[in-house]
Design a protein around this motif. Structure first.
Motif, PDB file in Angstrom:
ATOM      1  N   TYR A 133      43.166  48.733  38.382  1.00  0.00           N
ATOM      2  CA  TYR A 133      44.505  48.353  38.870  1.00  0.00           C
ATOM      3  C   TYR A 133      44.836  46.923  38.465  1.00  0.00           C
ATOM      4  N   MET A 134      43.890  46.021  38.694  1.00  0.00           N
ATOM      5  CA  MET A 134      44.163  44.615  38.399  1.00  0.00           C
ATOM      6  C   MET A 134      44.264  44.371  36.890  1.00  0.00           C
ATOM      7  N   ALA A 135      43.479  45.091  36.106  1.00  0.00           N
ATOM      8  CA  ALA A 135      43.574  44.953  34.646  1.00  0.00           C
ATOM      9  C   ALA A 135      44.958  45.379  34.156  1.00  0.00           C
ATOM     10  N   ARG A 136      45.479  46.450  34.730  1.00  0.00           N
ATOM     11  CA  ARG A 136      46.803  46.933  34.305  1.00  0.00           C
ATOM     12  C   ARG A 136      47.908  45.983  34.775  1.00  0.00           C
ATOM     13  N   GLY A 190      36.827  43.411  33.551  1.00  0.00           N
ATOM     14  CA  GLY A 190      35.845  43.942  34.496  1.00  0.00           C
ATOM     15  C   GLY A 190      35.813  43.121  35.758  1.00  0.00           C
ATOM     16  N   ASN A 191      34.692  43.205  36.458  1.00  0.00           N
ATOM     17  CA  ASN A 191      34.515  42.376  37.644  1.00  0.00           C
ATOM     18  C   ASN A 191      33.125  41.751  37.614  1.00  0.00           C
ATOM     19  N   ILE A 213      38.518  33.999  34.739  1.00  0.00           N
ATOM     20  CA  ILE A 213      38.473  34.643  36.057  1.00  0.00           C
ATOM     21  C   ILE A 213      39.925  34.669  36.505  1.00  0.00           C
ATOM     22  N   TYR A 214      40.447  35.843  36.839  1.00  0.00           N
ATOM     23  CA  TYR A 214      41.881  35.885  37.135  1.00  0.00           C
ATOM     24  C   TYR A 214      42.208  36.430  38.526  1.00  0.00           C
ATOM     25  N   GLY A 215      41.232  36.489  39.409  1.00  0.00           N
ATOM     26  CA  GLY A 215      41.551  36.893  40.767  1.00  0.00           C
ATOM     27  C   GLY A 215      40.310  37.169  41.588  1.00  0.00           C
TER      28      GLY A 215
END
Length: 341
Positions: free
Chosen positions: A70-73, A117-118, A143-145
């Motif tokens: 979800y966050m990648a999209r 990824g995470n 790192i974006y979140g």
């Protein structure tokens, strides 16, 4: 004469290859923002100016339906507005992200291939020896979140109201409570820390990525698991599931009253963050250009709304140098868990 021309041609090719090789190595090995990164070749800077000129590919380490995908999209759609090109997102799930990272860590280095990824999967897969590489095998971009936090969840009708009661129940009837995990990653590590330092006696079973663990929990195939709050939120709000605690070191910014697992098992602190990587030896100027674009996204009101509503966190986007430092710290933390794995 033909031999002279051939030697001259060969010499020219060798000189060209040597020049290209030198530029790529320097750009790929030097942390952005460092003296080495600033010394990137003029050709590297030119490449950054000309980038991007075509569709960029994001390969997500986890399957559709989970928070990492979800966050990648969301990042991709936000970046399209900044970069002016399309970004295609492909989910390459499997083995807690190891399938994707293995496939693309040595992918094209032209600035059109990135891996989303995470940090729990990236560092956890190395700590558990699911793969033999970590963040060092890539060029970290950002790192974006911060994740909403892995929560230990059960069905709403379960008799436990907090982690201590769940731990005590597992001790009373060993191997009767099924705890679903994804082998090799952060949730697997959670189960090991709970067992070795919290004394749990769960029946630990493989249940796949977050989305499939959610399905397994709702369907009664497992009794409890760890899920990102964002993945379970709708079911928690509708009364089908309940969260016993977060395993983050502190509660999410917008849920400050959430209880932490470390209250009962002090060593259990897993702060999962979203990370974007590039294949090793991707040009440093391209890494900086992408990082700059992500930093710009992170300053927007639209991004704040996304992370507030989905992650229950405030925006958290790091520059290249801070991203590298963060990954080193997380890698050290996960490797400290190795004695319990």
């Amino acid at each position: 004469m033909k031999r002279v021309l051939a030697l001259a041609t060969l010499l020219s090719v060798v000189m060209t290859l040597t020049a290209c090789s030198g530029g790529t190595s320097s750009a790929g090995s030097a942390p952005a923002g460092s003296a080495g990164g600033q010394a990137a070749s003029a050709s590297s800077q030119t490449a950054a100016v000309d980038w991007p000129k075509k569709t960029i590919n994001f390969y997500c380490t986890h399957a559709s339906g989970g928070d990492t995908d979800y966050m990648a999209r969301k990042l991709a759609s936000s970046l399209e507005k900044v970069l002016g090109v399309s970004i295609a997102v492909t989910s390459v799930g499997g083995s807690n992200g190891a399938t994707c990272t293995t496939q693309y860590k040595d992918g094209p280095t032209d600035g059109y291939t990135f891996i989303c990824g995470n940090t729990a999967a990236l560092c956890g897969n190395k700590a558990t020896k699911l793969v033999d590489f970590g963040y060092e095998a890539f060029e970290p971009v950002a790192i974006y979140g911060k994740q909403s936090g892995e929560n230990i969840v059960t069905r709403a009708d379960a008799p436990y109201t907090n982690l201590k009661e769940l731990i005590d129940a597992s001790k009373k009837k060993p191997n009767s409570i099924k705890f679903g995990i994804s082998t090799g990653g952060g949730v697997y590590i959670e189960s090991c820390v709970l067992k070795n330092l919290g004394g749990t006696q769960f029946n630990v079973v493989e249940a796949g990525d977050g989305a499939t663990r959610l399905t397994a929990l709702l369907g009664g195939e497992i009794d409890c698991t760890s899920l990102p709050y964002s993945t379970a939120a709708d079911y928690i709000k509708s009364g089908k599931l309940k969260s016993l605690c977060t395993v983050m070191s502190k509660a999410p910014d917008l849920m400050p009253d959430q209880e932490c697992a470390s209250k009962y098992v002090p060593q259990l602190k897993i702060d999962t963050e979203y990370v974007i990587l590039a294949p090793k030896n991707t040009n440093s100027a391209l890494l900086k250009a992408m990082n700059d674009a992500i930093l710009k996204v992170g300053q927007s009101d639209d991004w704040k709304k996304i992370v507030n509503s989905y992650c229950m966190q405030n925006p958290y986007v790091l520059n290249l140098q801070d991203t590298l430092s963060n990954l080193k710290e997380q890698d050290n933390l996960y490797m400290s868990y190795q004695p319990y794995l």
